[in-house]
Write an enzyme that holds these catalytic residues in place. Structure first.
Site, PDB file in Angstrom:
ATOM      1  N   PHE A   1     -14.382   2.712   3.662  1.00 25.73           N
ATOM      2  CA  PHE A   1     -13.799   1.834   3.203  1.00 25.73           C
ATOM      3  C   PHE A   1     -13.045   2.493   2.079  1.00 25.73           C
ATOM      4  O   PHE A   1     -13.959   2.738   0.919  1.00 25.73           O
ATOM      5  CB  PHE A   1     -14.925   0.513   2.776  1.00 25.73           C
ATOM      6  CG  PHE A   1     -13.910  -0.525   2.298  1.00 25.73           C
ATOM      7  CD1 PHE A   1     -12.932  -0.501   1.555  1.00 25.73           C
ATOM      8  CD2 PHE A   1     -14.455  -1.880   2.874  1.00 25.73           C
ATOM      9  CE1 PHE A   1     -12.241  -1.690   1.332  1.00 25.73           C
ATOM     10  CE2 PHE A   1     -13.703  -3.170   2.632  1.00 25.73           C
ATOM     11  CZ  PHE A   1     -12.665  -2.894   2.066  1.00 25.73           C
TER      12      PHE A   1
ATOM     13  N   GLY B   1       0.721  -1.437   0.005  1.00 20.16           N
ATOM     14  CA  GLY B   1       0.012   0.060   0.074  1.00 20.16           C
ATOM     15  C   GLY B   1       0.702   1.333  -0.153  1.00 20.16           C
ATOM     16  O   GLY B   1       0.430   2.198  -0.475  1.00 20.16           O
TER      17      GLY B   1
ATOM     18  N   ARG C   1      -5.537  -0.188  -6.510  1.00 16.77           N
ATOM     19  CA  ARG C   1      -4.568   0.662  -6.118  1.00 16.77           C
ATOM     20  C   ARG C   1      -3.949   1.596  -7.064  1.00 16.77           C
ATOM     21  O   ARG C   1      -3.300   2.531  -6.832  1.00 16.77           O
ATOM     22  CB  ARG C   1      -3.309  -0.512  -6.018  1.00 16.77           C
ATOM     23  CG  ARG C   1      -3.534  -1.551  -5.010  1.00 16.77           C
ATOM     24  CD  ARG C   1      -2.293  -2.218  -4.600  1.00 16.77           C
ATOM     25  NE  ARG C   1      -2.174  -3.412  -3.818  1.00 16.77           N
ATOM     26  CZ  ARG C   1      -2.273  -3.611  -2.592  1.00 16.77           C
ATOM     27  NH1 ARG C   1      -2.172  -2.658  -1.902  1.00 16.77           N
ATOM     28  NH2 ARG C   1      -2.319  -4.719  -1.951  1.00 16.77           N
TER      29      ARG C   1
ATOM     30  N   ASP D   1      -5.999  -0.964  -1.345  1.00 17.32           N
ATOM     31  CA  ASP D   1      -6.717  -1.818  -2.518  1.00 17.32           C
ATOM     32  C   ASP D   1      -7.904  -2.560  -1.808  1.00 17.32           C
ATOM     33  O   ASP D   1      -8.171  -2.405  -0.407  1.00 17.32           O
ATOM     34  CB  ASP D   1      -5.679  -3.093  -2.942  1.00 17.32           C
ATOM     35  CG  ASP D   1      -5.737  -4.100  -1.580  1.00 17.32           C
ATOM     36  OD1 ASP D   1      -5.354  -3.526  -0.348  1.00 17.32           O
ATOM     37  OD2 ASP D   1      -5.836  -5.100  -1.802  1.00 17.32           O
TER      38      ASP D   1
ATOM     39  N   ASP E   1      -4.332   2.385  10.909  1.00 14.05           N
ATOM     40  CA  ASP E   1      -5.674   1.880  11.389  1.00 14.05           C
ATOM     41  C   ASP E   1      -5.572   1.691  12.788  1.00 14.05           C
ATOM     42  O   ASP E   1      -5.521   2.637  13.699  1.00 14.05           O
ATOM     43  CB  ASP E   1      -6.293   1.041  10.772  1.00 14.05           C
ATOM     44  CG  ASP E   1      -7.423   0.678  10.702  1.00 14.05           C
ATOM     45  OD1 ASP E   1      -8.113   1.292  11.765  1.00 14.05           O
ATOM     46  OD2 ASP E   1      -8.210   0.105   9.942  1.00 14.05           O
TER      47      ASP E   1
ATOM     48  N   GLU F   1       4.213   5.100   5.080  1.00 20.47           N
ATOM     49  CA  GLU F   1       3.030   4.019   5.113  1.00 20.47           C
ATOM     50  C   GLU F   1       1.895   4.903   4.613  1.00 20.47           C
ATOM     51  O   GLU F   1       1.889   6.069   4.602  1.00 20.47           O
ATOM     52  CB  GLU F   1       2.625   3.732   6.718  1.00 20.47           C
ATOM     53  CG  GLU F   1       3.167   2.362   6.935  1.00 20.47           C
ATOM     54  CD  GLU F   1       2.192   1.168   6.371  1.00 20.47           C
ATOM     55  OE1 GLU F   1       1.741   1.407   5.053  1.00 20.47           O
ATOM     56  OE2 GLU F   1       2.048   0.066   7.211  1.00 20.47           O
TER      57      GLU F   1
HETATM   58  C1  PRP Z   1      -2.437  -1.854   5.489  1.00 23.94           C
HETATM   59  C2  PRP Z   1      -1.577  -0.459   5.415  1.00 23.94           C
HETATM   60  C3  PRP Z   1      -0.792  -0.827   6.615  1.00 23.94           C
HETATM   61  C4  PRP Z   1      -1.662  -1.439   7.508  1.00 23.94           C
HETATM   62  C5  PRP Z   1      -2.450  -0.385   8.424  1.00 23.94           C
HETATM   63  O1  PRP Z   1      -1.859  -2.891   4.794  1.00 23.94           O
HETATM   64  O2  PRP Z   1      -0.717  -0.463   4.075  1.00 23.94           O
HETATM   65  O3  PRP Z   1       0.372  -1.552   6.611  1.00 23.94           O
HETATM   66  O4  PRP Z   1      -2.744  -2.194   6.633  1.00 23.94           O
HETATM   67  O5  PRP Z   1      -3.121  -1.169   9.293  1.00 23.94           O
HETATM   68  P1  PRP Z   1      -2.901  -1.130  10.959  1.00 23.94           P
HETATM   69  O6  PRP Z   1      -2.697   0.039  11.411  1.00 23.94           O
HETATM   70  O7  PRP Z   1      -4.317  -1.577  11.409  1.00 23.94           O
HETATM   71  O8  PRP Z   1      -2.025  -2.152  11.475  1.00 23.94           O
HETATM   72  P2  PRP Z   1      -2.349  -4.343   4.280  1.00 23.94           P
HETATM   73  O9  PRP Z   1      -2.207  -5.330   5.311  1.00 23.94           O
HETATM   74  O10 PRP Z   1      -3.800  -4.084   3.918  1.00 23.94           O
HETATM   75  O11 PRP Z   1      -1.496  -4.656   3.211  1.00 23.94           O
HETATM   76  P3  PRP Z   1      -0.985  -4.040   1.861  1.00 23.94           P
HETATM   77  O12 PRP Z   1      -0.455  -2.830   2.082  1.00 23.94           O
HETATM   78  O13 PRP Z   1      -0.379  -5.012   0.986  1.00 23.94           O
HETATM   79  O14 PRP Z   1      -2.347  -3.618   1.150  1.00 23.94           O
END
Ligand code: PRP
Length: 182
Positions: free
Chosen positions: A155, A47, A168, A162, A106, A102
């Site tokens: 969302f 991401g 993306r 994604d 979340d 990042e």
């Molecule tokens: C998403 C985003 C962060 C994480 C944030 O990654 O890129 O890395 O979630 O969430 P959190 O603060 O609750 O830990 P994801 O796991 O969706 O993978 P991606 O980046 O490959 O889409």
């Protein structure tokens, strides 16, 4: 606008303007401190990749880019806090000034784990540049010096984010229509 998107939250122009400001702030804060060696910007795949590519081009000082890929164990909806490293850094960050880039914070659990892991490698300093920060209850306490946007709990997809690996490549960040994921 893509047919699966109900509204645009941050337009291409909003993103360009804010990322440029973040890059200028990083340059102002680090240029003198980091000296000719510069900083290491670590992009968290997947991401964070698009944001990182724009951010580094807005930073006017020597820097190295590196990438980590991680995966959260769990049911896939929420981070579990247990993170597996799928691709580690090529760079030795000991004694270096590190910025983790990042797309979104979340629960904060991914970054909490990553920062503990990277801290043990002895960087001179470490902080986070997050494009977006959700206002989530019980969010882990993260040392995040640069935040692009506070983000509503919707969302969202686009600009690196994604749903089921799609969207993306949208140049903006938009809200996905509920019928797409329900
Ligand atoms: C998403 C985003 C962060 C994480 C944030 O990654 O890129 O890395 O979630 O969430 P959190 O603060 O609750 O830990 P994801 O796991 O969706 O993978 P991606 O980046 O490959 O889409």
């Amino acid at each position: 606008m893509h047919n699966d998107i109900s509204k645009i939250l941050f337009s291409e122009q909003d993103l360009a303007n804010r990322v440029r400001e973040m890059g200028e702030n990083i340059t102002a804060d680090y240029a003198a401190m980091a000296g000719p060696e510069g900083i290491v910007v670590i992009s968290i795949l997947r991401g964070g990749a698009i944001f990182t590519c724009d951010l580094v081009r807005a930073i006017d000082m020597p820097l190295e880019m590196d990438f980590m890929a991680v995966s959260s164990y769990g049911n896939g909806v929420k981070s579990s806090g247990v993170v597996r490293i799928l691709k580690d850094l090529n760079t030795d960050i000991r004694g270096r000034h590190v910025i983790i880039a990042e797309d979104i914070i979340d629960s904060g659990l991914t970054l909490k784990y990553l920062m503990q892991n990277l801290q043990s490698r002895g960087p001179a300093s470490m902080t986070v540049a997050a494009l977006m920060k959700k206002n989530t209850e019980n969010q882990a306490d993260i040392e995040c010096r640069y935040v692009g946007f506070e983000c509503p709990d919707e969302f969202i997809v686009g600009y690196g984010l994604d749903y089921a690996e799609r969207y993306r490549n949208l140049p903006y960040i938009g809200v996905l229509k509920p019928e797409i994921y329900q």
